[in-house]
Enzyme design. Sequence first.
Site, PDB file in Angstrom:
ATOM      1  N   THR A   1       0.855  -1.246  -0.012  1.00  0.00           N
ATOM      2  CA  THR A   1      -0.207  -0.234  -0.034  1.00  0.00           C
ATOM      3  C   THR A   1       0.788   1.432  -0.190  1.00  0.00           C
ATOM      4  O   THR A   1       1.983   1.326   0.600  1.00  0.00           O
ATOM      5  CB  THR A   1      -1.053   0.066   1.199  1.00  0.00           C
ATOM      6  OG1 THR A   1      -1.682   1.316   1.369  1.00  0.00           O
ATOM      7  CG2 THR A   1      -0.311  -0.144   2.498  1.00  0.00           C
TER       8      THR A   1
ATOM      9  N   TYR B   1      -1.387  -0.285  10.157  1.00  0.00           N
ATOM     10  CA  TYR B   1      -1.795  -0.907   8.925  1.00  0.00           C
ATOM     11  C   TYR B   1      -0.649  -0.557   8.035  1.00  0.00           C
ATOM     12  O   TYR B   1       0.010  -1.591   7.335  1.00  0.00           O
ATOM     13  CB  TYR B   1      -2.991  -0.319   8.439  1.00  0.00           C
ATOM     14  CG  TYR B   1      -3.278  -0.425   6.774  1.00  0.00           C
ATOM     15  CD1 TYR B   1      -3.640  -1.857   6.415  1.00  0.00           C
ATOM     16  CD2 TYR B   1      -3.249   0.497   5.787  1.00  0.00           C
ATOM     17  CE1 TYR B   1      -3.916  -2.049   5.061  1.00  0.00           C
ATOM     18  CE2 TYR B   1      -3.297   0.174   4.467  1.00  0.00           C
ATOM     19  CZ  TYR B   1      -3.746  -1.323   4.149  1.00  0.00           C
ATOM     20  OH  TYR B   1      -3.820  -1.459   2.890  1.00  0.00           O
TER      21      TYR B   1
HETATM   22  C1  UD1 Z   1      -7.017   4.717   2.947  1.00  0.00           C
HETATM   23  C2  UD1 Z   1      -5.412   4.227   3.209  1.00  0.00           C
HETATM   24  C3  UD1 Z   1      -5.183   3.116   2.057  1.00  0.00           C
HETATM   25  C4  UD1 Z   1      -5.896   1.954   2.215  1.00  0.00           C
HETATM   26  C5  UD1 Z   1      -7.187   2.502   2.314  1.00  0.00           C
HETATM   27  C6  UD1 Z   1      -7.951   0.895   2.578  1.00  0.00           C
HETATM   28  C7  UD1 Z   1      -3.870   6.071   3.857  1.00  0.00           C
HETATM   29  C8  UD1 Z   1      -3.308   7.339   3.773  1.00  0.00           C
HETATM   30  N1  UD1 Z   1      -4.722   5.691   2.832  1.00  0.00           N
HETATM   31  O1  UD1 Z   1      -6.980   5.454   1.830  1.00  0.00           O
HETATM   32  O2  UD1 Z   1      -3.921   2.761   2.061  1.00  0.00           O
HETATM   33  O3  UD1 Z   1      -5.679   1.216   1.451  1.00  0.00           O
HETATM   34  O4  UD1 Z   1      -7.558   3.554   3.051  1.00  0.00           O
HETATM   35  O5  UD1 Z   1      -8.682   1.429   3.793  1.00  0.00           O
HETATM   36  O6  UD1 Z   1      -4.132   5.695   5.097  1.00  0.00           O
HETATM   37  N2  UD1 Z   1     -13.131  11.348   1.979  1.00  0.00           N
HETATM   38  C9  UD1 Z   1     -14.304  12.157   2.209  1.00  0.00           C
HETATM   39  N3  UD1 Z   1     -15.338  11.684   2.682  1.00  0.00           N
HETATM   40  C10 UD1 Z   1     -15.895  10.273   2.986  1.00  0.00           C
HETATM   41  C11 UD1 Z   1     -14.636   9.408   2.598  1.00  0.00           C
HETATM   42  C12 UD1 Z   1     -13.565   9.982   2.439  1.00  0.00           C
HETATM   43  O7  UD1 Z   1     -14.104  13.355   2.026  1.00  0.00           O
HETATM   44  O8  UD1 Z   1     -17.022  10.124   3.150  1.00  0.00           O
HETATM   45  C13 UD1 Z   1     -11.926  11.911   1.528  1.00  0.00           C
HETATM   46  C14 UD1 Z   1     -10.705  11.434   2.596  1.00  0.00           C
HETATM   47  O9  UD1 Z   1     -10.593  12.624   3.732  1.00  0.00           O
HETATM   48  C15 UD1 Z   1      -9.540  11.462   1.621  1.00  0.00           C
HETATM   49  C16 UD1 Z   1     -10.445  10.947   0.156  1.00  0.00           C
HETATM   50  O10 UD1 Z   1     -11.743  11.205   0.468  1.00  0.00           O
HETATM   51  O11 UD1 Z   1      -9.068  12.653   1.401  1.00  0.00           O
HETATM   52  C17 UD1 Z   1     -10.018   9.381   0.060  1.00  0.00           C
HETATM   53  O12 UD1 Z   1     -10.361   8.495   1.248  1.00  0.00           O
HETATM   54  P1  UD1 Z   1     -10.752   7.018   1.337  1.00  0.00           P
HETATM   55  O13 UD1 Z   1     -11.665   6.710   0.004  1.00  0.00           O
HETATM   56  O14 UD1 Z   1     -11.241   6.891   2.786  1.00  0.00           O
HETATM   57  O15 UD1 Z   1      -9.147   6.460   1.097  1.00  0.00           O
HETATM   58  P2  UD1 Z   1      -8.019   6.950   1.546  1.00  0.00           P
HETATM   59  O16 UD1 Z   1      -7.909   7.046   3.191  1.00  0.00           O
HETATM   60  O17 UD1 Z   1      -7.194   7.656   1.037  1.00  0.00           O
END
Ligand code: UD1
Length: 334
Positions: free
Chosen positions: A122, A146
């Site tokens: 990852t 993780y």
């Molecule tokens: C995270 C992990 C990644 C992992 C994945 C699996 C980190 C940096 N990344 O991805 O390695 O494989 O989880 O669980 O830890 N967001 C919103 N609203 C929402 C959901 C998300 O604004 O309801 C935003 C988040 O703040 C982020 C982006 O969307 O900026 C992507 O979030 P998400 O899809 O949860 O993935 P990561 O956190 O990047």
Amino acid sequence: MSTKDFTVLVTGGAGYIGSHAVLALLDSGYDVVVLDNLTTGFRQTVPDDAIFAEGDIEDSALVARLIAEHGIGAIMHFAGSIIVPESVENPLKYYHNNSAKSRTLIESAVTNGVKHFIFSSTATVYGVTGLVQIPEDTAKHPTNPYGMSKLITESMLTDVAAAHDFNFCALRYFNVAGADPEGRSGQSTEGATHLIKVAVEAALGKRDSVAVFGTDYDTHDGTGTRDYVHVSDLVAAHVLALEKLIQDPDTSHIMNCGYGRGFSVIDVLDAVDRVTNQEIPRVIQGRRVGDPDSLVSDNRLIKQTLPWQPRYDDLDIIVAHALAWERKLSEKSG
Ligand code: UD1
């Protein structure tokens, strides 16, 4: 009948990414055995053309039997735990499921003569870098257990490959999204937290709105930026990586897997609105703890190493495929 010399064991093959890898391997002519303990996977996502074994990667006797009975020549290892906040609350679960169990599986491979191993790593191994695009040699400072649990497994693989007749490829995934274009698999996890999954659920009325976690990041519109990669392109890279390992058995690889470009939360929500022709309500909230501003791959290494030509590097297509799968799930649940 397989056109290939050996069978591939896919751990976690009933899960989101693993099930797509199974499809890609079968489509490429490999025979496949899936090993999954079904704690988070779904039995029905395993195609009839693959052999299914319910069990744990820690069960060395079972793995040895599968290797011998089916002529396993390579392992693709997807089984593991993936929820970042849970890893902070329960680190030992992550060091057990992702590091200790991987150690046992790698030992089973070496002991039973499996020479090739592909590991799902990852981008979380990098932690917060401040870089626009992250190359593989960037210092690794995972900010959660993780990421560390995956980095430990990368290190074990590196040492084992140096000591034994064994090579591996670890692919560091950026944000995996989308679903099989033919609708054969997708992300089925309930209570998912990933942005694209959450947004398509909202588009189908399963949620009232989508939260935007933070608008004060150092990005083009203030919202978090990620490198969203279509799951079918990601698993295609795994099949190419396997072929590379077979061709060049003395070399191992650790490579980023992403498109090398970022989309913000707002970009993603705009794409969902475009694809669904509606406006999904957005609720601005504060930052989610631990989220970096931006995570985008430098993908020069994978492009130089493998003949990887992504087919779905288009945010609207990723969203459309995720949406189609979500619709299918709704129809199934009535
Ligand atoms: C995270 C992990 C990644 C992992 C994945 C699996 C980190 C940096 N990344 O991805 O390695 O494989 O989880 O669980 O830890 N967001 C919103 N609203 C929402 C959901 C998300 O604004 O309801 C935003 C988040 O703040 C982020 C982006 O969307 O900026 C992507 O979030 P998400 O899809 O949860 O993935 P990561 O956190 O990047």
